[in-house]
Structure formats: C-alpha cells, structure tokens
Design a protein around this motif. Structure first.
Motif, PDB file in Angstrom:
ATOM      1  N   UNK A 133       5.837   3.556   1.902  1.00 34.69           N
ATOM      2  CA  UNK A 133       4.643   2.168   1.667  1.00 34.69           C
ATOM      3  C   UNK A 133       4.899   1.645   2.776  1.00 34.69           C
ATOM      4  N   UNK A 134       3.898   0.624   2.775  1.00 36.19           N
ATOM      5  CA  UNK A 134       3.810  -0.682   3.853  1.00 36.19           C
ATOM      6  C   UNK A 134       3.716  -1.774   3.260  1.00 36.19           C
TER       7      UNK A 134
ATOM      8  N   UNK B  52      -6.806   4.101   5.256  1.00 38.41           N
ATOM      9  CA  UNK B  52      -6.116   5.309   4.474  1.00 38.41           C
ATOM     10  C   UNK B  52      -7.368   5.948   3.455  1.00 38.41           C
ATOM     11  N   UNK B  53      -8.081   5.027   3.241  1.00 38.17           N
ATOM     12  CA  UNK B  53      -9.661   5.740   2.363  1.00 38.17           C
ATOM     13  C   UNK B  53     -10.242   6.766   3.170  1.00 38.17           C
TER      14      UNK B  53
ATOM     15  N   UNK C 222       0.766  -1.181  -0.044  1.00 41.75           N
ATOM     16  CA  UNK C 222      -0.090  -0.056   0.087  1.00 41.75           C
ATOM     17  C   UNK C 222       0.808   1.199  -0.240  1.00 41.75           C
ATOM     18  N   UNK C 223       0.660   2.078  -0.956  1.00 37.57           N
ATOM     19  CA  UNK C 223       1.499   3.441  -0.846  1.00 37.57           C
ATOM     20  C   UNK C 223       0.908   4.320  -0.012  1.00 37.57           C
ATOM     21  N   UNK C 224       1.739   4.965   0.886  1.00 39.59           N
ATOM     22  CA  UNK C 224       1.384   5.906   1.905  1.00 39.59           C
ATOM     23  C   UNK C 224       1.856   7.185   1.474  1.00 39.59           C
ATOM     24  N   UNK C 225       1.339   8.337   2.517  1.00 37.91           N
ATOM     25  CA  UNK C 225       1.920   9.602   2.334  1.00 37.91           C
ATOM     26  C   UNK C 225       3.053   9.641   3.335  1.00 37.91           C
ATOM     27  N   UNK C 226       4.179   9.408   2.844  1.00 36.40           N
ATOM     28  CA  UNK C 226       5.363   9.168   3.564  1.00 36.40           C
ATOM     29  C   UNK C 226       4.897   7.907   4.463  1.00 36.40           C
TER      30      UNK C 226
ATOM     31  N   UNK D   8      -7.949   9.214   1.196  1.00 32.79           N
ATOM     32  CA  UNK D   8      -8.308   8.591  -0.224  1.00 32.79           C
ATOM     33  C   UNK D   8      -7.122   7.916  -0.796  1.00 32.79           C
ATOM     34  N   UNK D   9      -6.334   8.928  -1.132  1.00 31.73           N
ATOM     35  CA  UNK D   9      -4.797   8.198  -1.719  1.00 31.73           C
ATOM     36  C   UNK D   9      -3.760   9.298  -1.783  1.00 31.73           C
ATOM     37  N   UNK D  10      -2.801   8.789  -1.818  1.00 34.38           N
ATOM     38  CA  UNK D  10      -1.477   9.639  -1.803  1.00 34.38           C
ATOM     39  C   UNK D  10      -1.495  10.357  -3.139  1.00 34.38           C
TER      40      UNK D  10
END
Ligand SMILES: Cc1ncc(COP(=O)(O)O)c(C=O)c1O
Length: 399
Positions: free
Chosen positions: A246-247, A261-262, A100-104, A266-268
């Motif tokens: 990411x995680x 995260x949603x 999962x892509x994360x914001x940092x 919503x998304x990075x």
C-alpha cells in the motif's frame, strides 16, 4: 539474445539485465548456502492460515463472487480500514482516503516515479540504496544524486527523496530520530516529496522503536498537509507471493496515484486482498513476532560467525532489524569477482555495486540472513571469510 529492429523507447534501450542477476539464477541449487535473496524463510509462510482464509472467502457465494469480480482501484475497503488502524498505531493519522492498495510496494514505487518524475528530474537517495527502487524510477529517466550533494531550490529542485529509514536494504542501516527530522527539514527546504519505504519496519530485533517520517511530518498538522508518501507491504511479514502492499499519504496525491494505477492494472487481485485481510486480522501480530524471533537468532548467528572468522580489513555494523548485514572489504577487493569464486564453493551473496546507480563501491557486499539456519550461516561465513582472507593475502604478496 538479439532484439528485432523495432524502434525501442530510449528508456527501454537503456535497460540492461544485470550480470549479477543472471549469475544468481544458479542460487536454487540445493547445495547452495544463499546469503543472496532478501526473502522470507518459507517456514514462516503460514499455509494453514492462508488455506483457511481462502476457504472462508469461497464459503459464501456472494463474497466468492465479489472475490472473482473486478473491484475498485483504491482497494478492498476492509483491508484499507485494517491499514488505517495499522498506520494510526504507527502515529500516522490516516483515513481510508489516504490509502491506496498496490500490487506489492514495488508498484507503489513505480507509480510514484510516474507521478513525480520527468526525464532529467533529480531523485535523491542514500548510497547504497534499494536496487528495485532505482529500477522503478529509472523508467522515468531521472538523474540520481546522493543525499549530501548540494541541490538547487525552485524548478531545478529534486522531485523526490527516497529513503528506507528502518533496517535498509541493502546496508541494514536505521535512520536516527534526528536524521528523520533532518530529512524532513531538507524536503521542506527543497519543497519536495519524501518517499518513505517501510518494507522492513516490522522486523525490529532490538533498540528503540522509532516513528516513521510520515508520523513526524503529520505531527505538525494533518496528513493532508504532509509531503511524505509511505510505502508499506505484507511481503516481509505475511506473504510476498500474493503481491499486496500500500501507499499512504495526502488524499490529493493518493487520488492521482489511483488514476495512474488504473492505467497500469485496474486494481490489485481482489481475492489476494481479501485473503491478506483475513490473515492480517486474525494473526498479524503473532506472525510478526514469529518472524522477529527467527530472524533475530539468525542475525546474531551471522554476527557471531563474522566476529569469529573475519580476516583483518573486513568491516560491518550490527543491523537492529531487517534481513541484511553489509560488509566492506579491503579497498582492492572486487565483490563481483569474489562472487564467481564463492559460487564455485556453493556460497552466494549480492555484490554491493548493484545497489549504486553508478556501479561504484565494488569492495562491498550484502549478506542476507533470512534464509539460512544457524549451522548453514556458520559454514557459509567461514568459507566466505576464508576466501576473502586468501584474496587479500594473494594481493598483498602480488600473486
Ligand atoms: C526496500 C524494499 N522496498 C520494496 C520492496 C518491494 O517489495 P514488495 O513489492 O514485495 O512489497 C523490497 C523487496 O525486496 C525492498 O527490499
């Protein structure tokens, strides 16, 4: 500042801005030699590569529209595929459903806290540990405990063990292979999750490359039967400002994190993911090699200056990578008070108490070598050591 009389949540009521962060806002003065921030040297941020990546995204109308549109919470597929290849190189048999892509990676920590913690749950971590992780988890009102403290099993067992195995922030320590296995055994015995924060793992300057705990965990089966959530980031290698991390972990947990995260954002930012993907695909290894070469020289300069100037009673260990040297001062000295004096001489660092959930270990400090060149390091360490020497002496003669 006085707050309006609204009823704040108990978690918000317990949050305080740290005095040290307030003091360190002055670090931007041009004359300052800052050993405070664990941030990349701006000279390593490849403006040309990012300009080209941005240009390419906007070169085709269809990809440009994709960049400007909402996108999926899981993240930009080509970037997830790049991360899968990267994780496999590190020995973690991941697939896109495991990423999962994360914001940092900071957001990954925040989401993991929400995934695993209830008020009063226990978080195990090294002492000292990364302040930002403590802050993220604190929003869920857990209690913190050290790794060596005996823990109950069953329903009272810790919910997560937070570890920074490579060149940790703040103390630069690296967990040996045996310590990684031991942590995994402990997590299995407690039936709990390991959060492996790999923020600095690309920045090794010497010593043997060690497998991530996630790889050791997966070695005894597939990734789906693991208990490690690996948090990665492009912040220390390509750019912190674009906020892409990411995680990686078992798909069932990643799906839950995706839902969390949603609800958060919503998304990075799609375009940031695309641009990071371009730059990582074109130049990740070369970027990492440049960063390693620069920081290795600075680490060595800091260690040499300490060898040369340190007064008696000062202790430190050589970090094998990362950005930090951790100093232990004589017991009676308080690094918080020392910071106020050092700032008057244009030297900044972070007092070590900030990295303990209970504010203990006031005689420690974190020095970052990532931002200063060798000449600044020599001058800064000389001044800092002189100050520590004077304070030790003043105390010894009862001044
Ligand atoms: C140990 C550690 N983990 C995570 C982070 C968060 O980094 P980012 O959110 O930029 O990926 C940092 C930032 O300094 C860090 O030191």
């Amino acid at each position: 500042m006085t707050l309006p009389e609204f009823h704040l949540s108990s978690r918000a009521q317990s949050m305080k801005a740290s005095e040290i962060r307030e003091l360190l806002k002055l670090v931007g003065r041009p004359s300052m030699i800052s050993f405070a921030g664990g941030i990349p040297d701006p000279a390593l941020l490849s403006v040309g590569l990012f300009q080209e990546a941005w240009r390419q995204v906007f070169a085709g109308p269809s990809i440009a529209r994709e960049a400007l549109q909402y996108s999926t919470t899981e993240g930009y597929l080509p970037l997830r595929q790049w991360i899968v290849a990267h994780m496999r190189q590190r020995g973690v048999p991941a697939d896109v459903d495991n990423v999962l892509i994360t914001s940092g990676s900071q957001q990954a920590l925040d989401l993991i806290g929400k995934l695993l913690l209830d008020p009063g749950s226990t978080v195990l971590s090294a002492r000292p540990t990364y302040l930002g992780a403590l802050q993220s988890f604190s929003a869920c009102e857990p209690q913190f405990s050290g790794l060596d403290t005996p823990q109950p099993t069953g329903s009272g067992a810790p919910r997560l063990i937070y570890l920074v195995p490579d060149f940790a922030n703040p103390d630069g320590a690296t967990m040996s292979r045996a310590a990684r296995h031991q942590a995994l055994d402990q997590a299995r015995a407690l039936n709990t999750v390991i959060v492996e924060d790999a923020a600095y793992s690309a920045l090794r300057y010497d010593g043997e490359e060690l497998p991530p705990i996630a790889a050791l965990d997966a070695a005894s089966g597939s990734i789906e039967s693991t208990r490690t959530l690996y948090c990665g980031t492009f912040s220390k290698t390509l750019s912190p400002g674009l906020r892409v991390g990411w995680v990686c972990g078992p798909a069932a947990l990643i799906r839950k994190l995706t839902l969390l995260k949603q609800g958060a954002d919503l998304h990075t930012a799609t375009i940031n993911q695309m641009v990071i993907h371009h730059v990582a695909s074109a130049d990740y290894d070369a970027q990492v090699a440049r960063a390693r070469a620069l920081y290795r020289v600075r680490r060595d300069a800091m260690l040499a200056a300490l060898e040369h100037h340190a007064p008696a009673g000062l202790h430190w260990k050589k970090p094998e990578g990362g950005m930090f040297v951790w100093l232990t001062l004589p017991d009676h000295l308080d690094a918080g008070l020392l910071l106020q004096q050092a700032m008057r001489q244009d030297i900044a660092f972070v007092p070590g108490a900030a990295f303990h959930s209970d504010g203990s270990c006031r005689n420690t400090m974190r020095l970052s070598f990532s931002l200063c060149d060798e000449a600044q390091i020599e001058v800064g360490i000389f001044k800092l050591c002189s100050l520590i020497g004077q304070q030790s002496m003043a105390r010894a003669v009862g001044v």
